[in-house]
Write an enzyme that holds these catalytic residues in place. Structure first.
Site, PDB file in Angstrom:
ATOM      1  N   THR A 201     -42.022 -20.595 -35.227  1.00  0.00           N
ATOM      2  CA  THR A 201     -43.375 -21.034 -34.885  1.00  0.00           C
ATOM      3  C   THR A 201     -43.379 -22.131 -33.836  1.00  0.00           C
ATOM      4  O   THR A 201     -44.440 -22.647 -33.487  1.00  0.00           O
ATOM      5  CB  THR A 201     -44.125 -21.538 -36.139  1.00  0.00           C
ATOM      6  OG1 THR A 201     -43.244 -22.332 -36.910  1.00  0.00           O
ATOM      7  CG2 THR A 201     -44.625 -20.383 -36.969  1.00  0.00           C
ATOM      8  N   GLY A 202     -42.207 -22.521 -33.346  1.00  0.00           N
ATOM      9  CA  GLY A 202     -42.178 -23.463 -32.229  1.00  0.00           C
ATOM     10  C   GLY A 202     -41.901 -24.904 -32.632  1.00  0.00           C
ATOM     11  O   GLY A 202     -42.222 -25.822 -31.884  1.00  0.00           O
ATOM     12  N   LYS A 203     -41.288 -25.124 -33.790  1.00  0.00           N
ATOM     13  CA  LYS A 203     -41.030 -26.487 -34.233  1.00  0.00           C
ATOM     14  C   LYS A 203     -40.017 -27.191 -33.324  1.00  0.00           C
ATOM     15  O   LYS A 203     -40.231 -28.329 -32.908  1.00  0.00           O
ATOM     16  CB  LYS A 203     -40.524 -26.471 -35.688  1.00  0.00           C
ATOM     17  CG  LYS A 203     -41.563 -25.903 -36.645  1.00  0.00           C
ATOM     18  CD  LYS A 203     -41.090 -25.930 -38.086  1.00  0.00           C
ATOM     19  CE  LYS A 203     -39.984 -24.943 -38.390  1.00  0.00           C
ATOM     20  NZ  LYS A 203     -40.393 -23.544 -38.236  1.00  0.00           N
ATOM     21  N   THR A 204     -38.936 -26.495 -32.999  1.00  0.00           N
ATOM     22  CA  THR A 204     -37.928 -27.067 -32.112  1.00  0.00           C
ATOM     23  C   THR A 204     -38.531 -27.337 -30.739  1.00  0.00           C
ATOM     24  O   THR A 204     -38.312 -28.391 -30.134  1.00  0.00           O
ATOM     25  CB  THR A 204     -36.739 -26.100 -31.969  1.00  0.00           C
ATOM     26  OG1 THR A 204     -36.366 -25.654 -33.268  1.00  0.00           O
ATOM     27  CG2 THR A 204     -35.574 -26.769 -31.295  1.00  0.00           C
ATOM     28  N   GLU A 420     -47.957  10.074 -45.761  1.00  0.00           N
ATOM     29  CA  GLU A 420     -48.673   9.161 -44.858  1.00  0.00           C
ATOM     30  C   GLU A 420     -50.152   9.514 -44.785  1.00  0.00           C
ATOM     31  O   GLU A 420     -51.010   8.632 -44.747  1.00  0.00           O
ATOM     32  CB  GLU A 420     -48.057   9.177 -43.454  1.00  0.00           C
ATOM     33  CG  GLU A 420     -46.607   8.695 -43.370  1.00  0.00           C
ATOM     34  CD  GLU A 420     -46.389   7.304 -43.939  1.00  0.00           C
ATOM     35  OE1 GLU A 420     -47.299   6.458 -43.825  1.00  0.00           O
ATOM     36  OE2 GLU A 420     -45.315   7.064 -44.530  1.00  0.00           O
TER      37      GLU A 420
END
Ligand code: ADP
Ligand code: ZN
Length: 594
Positions: A201-204, A420
């Site tokens: 989610t973009g923490k880094t 299906e």
């Protein structure tokens, strides 16, 4: 670590430590000669991005380790624990035309041979070497990105969406810009910021951007890099990391996946957990050790706040928590726009639509989707990415690559189509379901076919009727097998499992059954409940699924004609989208019934 502690006991007090040191030294030496000094370790997300990058010259797979050699000669290593994920990754490297080799590399083999032939002498010689390299390695385990010439600095502007999250980081940024002044003005310096949220989610990215915005160095280490074979190494790495941070302060120290070090202490009495406790204690000591003017902000990311030791969350440590959510439809659109910039995309591609059909995707998955689409386009020799590429890439990211070469026999295809079509019929007939977007009988990943219904908006509130309809829809496949084929197939097992889980959740946690608002959870630490109540929960959940299966069977019974048409078209075309699905059913059959 278990075997080592057994050794220690058997050897007695005096001889124990000495021998352990010798064994440690020898093992370290062997370990070091296997891992080349130039390797850096990367996360799984980064690893998945490599096949498409075109910058990889070769890959060695050794058990769970992927050693990837970049075209520049640099080597990186990623660990992939899951066997299916490994297989998929190898496929993707192979597809990208990268040579994939299995097994340990020659260096590793020769190192082992040497260690076997000259045990004692080699031990002593290597011991000396190991000790020096071992010290170096301690330092080399975190990276100071601001000094790396290659990585372009990431700014807040490069992080799409998440205005609120960025807002909550600005205080830390202001502090780092001028720690003394911040202290003089009486502001309480933010010391630790915990970023929580799903992987990718973009923490880094956010932590890195905060460092750029503040103009300070960024020291990063992964929580798992503190977990090592040898007692005391983790703690000493923590010490080294913070010593370095004090040297370069003001700076941001980022600890990725802190749950690896931050898990509660005092669980289990073996030496591995003793070592873990020691590492965590060291981290706490370091965080308490700098005052308001030092100018160090520790950021950490995790998806599991619940397992963290409470001491980590106390005032003066990680006392700010910032939730980094999965992007909503607007956020997804902005992330797509950021990552579409370097890619040639056809004008008629509508990223807003792509954002709409990717609910639940993380930022990393969206980046990956565009990357995959670019690869598909390049392989076809197309000039730009079009909708078909994006659609295919999306399916890949969603469900793993198509098993193209598997020919399923006609009977199996027919059974899959009926199954299906059953899902579709129930979805169309139920009043509270999402519109059916796509149905396919192409095998994907482990599933034989798929039916996708797209939520029109990201649903935050699930209502009872919606959840019941979900269960009915999940049972639609099995219902069609029973009514139309007069049998049952193993293909419904995943549906059944999901329906059962959903039903249990409704009964046990959401209070949506005649048992009333009860909370019976399997989570450890919850109060225990009487066996009688647990039995009633299970029975009520079972009846709920049973009822929805009966409802699904009735729906299928009434829509035999539409199902037959849909099956026929599916056998012809494998995959159908949008109106070509609904058109198989008459107006009468499309009526929503309760
Ligand atoms: P995390 O640390 O939460 O696991 P990362 O920060 O490593 O996630 O994100 C992985 C990649 O996903 C980033 O390098 C970036 O390419 C992409 N990404 C994730 N979120 C965003 C975003 N909000 N804007 C742009 N790119 C993003
Ligand atoms: Zn199914």
């Amino acid at each position: 670590m278990g075997w080592l502690s057994k050794f220690e006991k058997r050897l007695g007090r005096a001889a124990g430590p000495v021998l352990v040191v010798i064994i440690m030294v020898a093992l370290t030496a062997i370990g070091l000669s296997v891992r080349s000094g130039r390797e850096g370790s990367i996360s799984y997300t980064e690893l998945t991005r490599l096949p498409g990058s075109g910058l990889v010259s070769e890959v060695h797979v050794d058990g769970e380790r992927f050693m990837v050699k970049r075209t520049g000669g640099e080597e990186v290593v990623g660990i992939v624990g899951d066997a299916d994920a490994r297989r998929a990754l190898v496929d993707r490297f192979a597809e990208a035309g990268v040579a994939v080799e299995y097994g340990a590399r020659e260096e590793a083999a020769s190192a082992r041979a040497a260690a076997a032939v000259a045990p004692i002498l080699a031990m002593l010689v290597l011991g000396g070497v190991a000790l020096t390299v071992y010290r170096k390695r301690n330092r080399g385990h975190f990276t100071e990105l601001s000094k790396g010439p290659k990585t372009a600095p990431v700014r807040f502007a490069d992080v799409a969406g998440m205005e609120e999250v960025k807002e909550s980081l600005t205080e830390a940024v202001e502090f780092l810009k001028n720690p003394e002044r911040f202290g003089r003005l009486g502001g309480r310096a933010p010391r630790g910021v915990l970023l929580t949220g799903e992987p990718g989610t973009g923490k880094t990215l956010l932590a890195r951007a905060a460092a750029t915005e503040a103009g300070v160095p960024f020291l990063s280490a992964s929580g798992s890099s503190f977990q090592e074979m040898f007692v005391g190494v983790g703690a000493s790495r923590v010490r080294t990391l913070f010593a370095e941070a004090r040297r370069v302060a003001p700076c941001i120290v980022f600890i990725d996946e802190i749950d690896a070090v931050g898990r509660s202490r005092g669980k289990g009495g073996d030496s591995a957990s003793a070592d873990h406790d020691q590492t965590l204690n060291q981290l706490l000591v370091e965080m308490d050790g700098f005052d308001h003017t030092t100018g160090i902000v520790v950021m950490a990311s995790t998806n599991r706040v619940d397992v963290l030791d409470p001491a980590l969350l106390r005032p003066g440590r990680f006392d700010r928590q910032v939730v980094v959510p999965l992007p909503d439809v607007r956020g997804r659109r902005e992330i797509l726009e950021v990552h579409a910039r370097p890619i040639a995309i056809q004008d008629n591609v509508d990223l807003a639509h792509v954002a709409k059909v990717t609910p639940g995707f993380s930022g990393a998955e969206l980046a990956n989707l565009l990357n995959e689409a670019a690869i598909l386009a390049a392989r076809e020799g197309a000039e730009a990415v079009d909708h078909a590429h994006i659609d295919k890439a999306r399916d890949r990211v969603l469900m793993g690559a198509e098993r193209k070469n598997v020919l399923i026999d006609p009977e199996e295809r027919f059974a899959t189509a009926v199954h299906e079509a059953g899902h579709v019929a129930v979805a169309l007939a139920s009043p509270n379901t999402d519109p059916v977007h796509k149905v396919s009988i192409l095998p994907r990943g482990r599933a034989l076919g798929v039916t996708q219904a797209l939520p029109e908006k990201d649903r935050l509130m699930y209502r009872k009727e919606y959840l019941e309809d979900q269960i009915a829809m999940l049972m639609g496949g099995r219902a069609a097998e029973m009514v139309i084929l007069g049998t049952m197939t193993a293909g419904a097992s995943d549906d059944i499992q999901r329906a059962a889980n959903l039903a249990r959740k409704m009964v046990a946690e959401l209070g949506m059954s005649e048992l009333g608002p009860i909370s019976v959870s399997d989570m450890p630490g919850q109060p225990s409940h009487s066996a009688g109540l647990l039995d009633r929960v299970d029975e009520t959940a079972r009846q709920l699924v049973e009822r929805q299966l009966a409802r699904a069977c009735k729906i299928v019974e009434e829509r035999r004609e539409g199902i037959a048409k849909l099956v026929e078209r599916l056998l012809e075309e494998d995959t159908l989208v949008g109106e070509s699905i609904t058109n198989c059913f008459s107006a009468e059959e499309q009526k929503r019934t309760g």
